[in-house]
Design a protein around this motif. Sequence first.
Motif, short mmCIF file in Angstrom:
data_model
loop_
_atom_site.label_atom_id
_atom_site.label_comp_id
_atom_site.label_asym_id
_atom_site.label_seq_id
_atom_site.Cartn_x
_atom_site.Cartn_y
_atom_site.Cartn_z
N TRP A 194 0.74 -1.03 -0.11
CA TRP A 194 -0.34 -0.41 0.37
C TRP A 194 0.91 0.86 0.16
CZ3 TRP A 194 -5.01 -0.90 -1.41
CH2 TRP A 194 -5.38 -2.43 -0.85
N ASP A 195 2.35 1.46 0.46
CA ASP A 195 2.79 2.10 0.82
C ASP A 195 3.84 2.76 -1.05
OD1 ASP A 195 4.20 0.03 0.85
OD2 ASP A 195 6.49 0.99 1.46
N LYS A 196 3.56 2.38 -1.57
CA LYS A 196 3.90 1.53 -3.52
C LYS A 196 2.87 2.74 -3.95
CE LYS A 196 6.89 -1.55 -3.50
NZ LYS A 196 7.15 -2.34 -2.09
N LEU A 197 1.47 2.90 -3.53
CA LEU A 197 0.50 3.96 -3.96
C LEU A 197 0.65 5.17 -3.73
CD1 LEU A 197 -2.89 2.41 -2.88
CD2 LEU A 197 -1.71 1.82 -4.86
N ILE A 198 1.50 6.02 -2.51
CA ILE A 198 2.35 7.27 -2.42
C ILE A 198 3.03 7.57 -3.77
CG2 ILE A 198 3.78 9.01 -0.67
CD1 ILE A 198 2.60 6.32 0.85
N VAL A 199 2.74 8.44 -4.55
CA VAL A 199 3.72 9.28 -5.45
C VAL A 199 4.60 10.60 -4.21
CG1 VAL A 199 3.98 10.37 -7.20
CG2 VAL A 199 2.50 8.11 -6.97
N THR A 200 5.85 10.94 -4.40
CA THR A 200 6.32 12.39 -3.99
C THR A 200 7.68 12.78 -4.65
OG1 THR A 200 8.37 10.97 -3.18
CG2 THR A 200 6.65 10.56 -1.32
N LYS A 201 7.71 13.96 -4.55
CA LYS A 201 8.07 14.79 -4.98
C LYS A 201 9.10 15.81 -3.94
CE LYS A 201 8.35 19.11 -8.10
NZ LYS A 201 7.20 20.81 -8.26
N ASN A 202 10.65 15.00 -4.15
CA ASN A 202 11.10 16.27 -2.96
C ASN A 202 11.24 15.61 -2.02
OD1 ASN A 202 13.10 17.06 -5.42
ND2 ASN A 202 11.13 18.99 -5.53
N GLY A 203 10.60 14.70 -1.92
CA GLY A 203 10.10 14.46 -0.02
C GLY A 203 9.13 14.28 0.86
N THR A 204 7.76 15.15 -0.53
CA THR A 204 6.58 15.61 -0.05
C THR A 204 5.65 15.14 -0.88
OG1 THR A 204 7.61 17.75 0.36
CG2 THR A 204 5.00 17.87 -0.59
N ASN A 205 4.74 15.02 -0.20
CA ASN A 205 3.46 13.89 -0.95
C ASN A 205 3.22 14.63 -1.74
OD1 ASN A 205 3.91 12.24 0.76
ND2 ASN A 205 2.54 12.65 2.53
N LEU A 206 3.20 14.00 -3.27
CA LEU A 206 2.36 14.92 -4.77
C LEU A 206 0.45 14.87 -4.53
CD1 LEU A 206 3.52 16.79 -6.59
CD2 LEU A 206 3.89 14.71 -7.80
N ARG A 207 1.11 13.01 -4.68
CA ARG A 207 -0.35 12.53 -4.26
C ARG A 207 -0.24 10.84 -3.67
NH1 ARG A 207 1.44 12.30 -9.55
NH2 ARG A 207 0.56 13.94 -10.38
#
Length: 407
Positions: free
Chosen positions: A183-196
């Motif tokens: 489930w953690d692979k559903l998290i998309v980040t940008k420069n360490g910030t949650n993007l979606r």
Amino acid sequence: MATLNFNLVNQSGSNTAYAYITGRAIDNNRALFLLRADGKTAYYPTSPSTTITPLAQDCAIPLGATGSTTTVTIPHLAGARLWFVRDAKLTFYLNPGPALVEPSSSNPSDANYNLFWDFCEFTWDSTQLYVNITYVDFVSLPIALTLTTTSGETKTVRGLPASGLATICTALKAQNTKDGAGWDKLIVTKNGTNLRAVSPNTGIVLNSGLFNSYYAAYVNQVWAKYASVALTVNTQAAAGDVTATASNGTLNFSTGGISYTQPSTADIFSNSSGAFAVSGDSTKDAITARLAAAFNRSTLLINPNQPDGVQVADYYQNPVTNHYSRICHETSLDNRGYAFPYDDVGPSNGIDQSGSVYDSSPKLLTVTLGGVPMNQVTGDSTTTSVPLSRSQKQSCLKTLRKLFQKK
């Protein structure tokens, strides 16, 4: 030509935010439609000679500083989307047709992939306005809806709180700690910030092998149960109740020669492939919708009467379930919002889960970008009213599902 006003409220925390409106113009032969940057002028693109052609008009509607309200005017539109982006502009392209190339949450090479954007969906025709927030592909920016009718009634969907994405990402990590399913692979980040946070269906596209056999044991249990017990599905349509039993790996219904092989995990999460592919047979597609919803919510082992034998409190109780959908509903301020394509399925006269507002006499739709802080959340402000008929509502849902199934 009939028009309707939308008020777009910027509560995103950014003074640089834009909206885009796309759809098919019902009163103009369903031509591809975009609204220009002034928020009132229609843009009907012509078919380009090559693919990935830039738009010929500026369609980025500036929302102004945080706290600002921008009014836009739309004609009758089908399969429409209201897009939002923060701290940047979105990029749309045209292909021959013309066909609109929309931003993608499942293609890392897309020009919009690393931006903060989101959308809600609507159809407005001569019978009604139907609008819903959607988590079918992903969640990112909170969006809330308030529909005011000509009689002065208001209907709301409050959506995610301002901190909604962070809450969802934390809960996905916690669920992965419990079952290690990814489930953690559903998290998309940008420069360490949650993007979606993307849906399982989108996550499977981004991560090869993710959730590969996640539902396999549960599906086997369902087939074993209905080898000796009849499953009853209320199609909530002309066919009424239909029954089925499982044998030789097939779930066989008592009407129309309708049957299902065991769905894969991808079939369950997509609601549109393999065993759950759209057939064009209205009865089978009604059954498919209710089976897909029951699998995503993991209610088929609880009660043999679907969807009327279960209530919202019964959803997502099995350890094997669509935890992304569960978490999205738990995080939403009124527990509503499309988290998979058939999230509108429910018991007859049950509580709506789909995060929609609709009315036959709309006066103004207010769409708020950014959500509200939890310390400002009060009681549920959703009003009750006489709903539209199922056939009226389904006419809009059919159009929206075509969008879902293209993903």
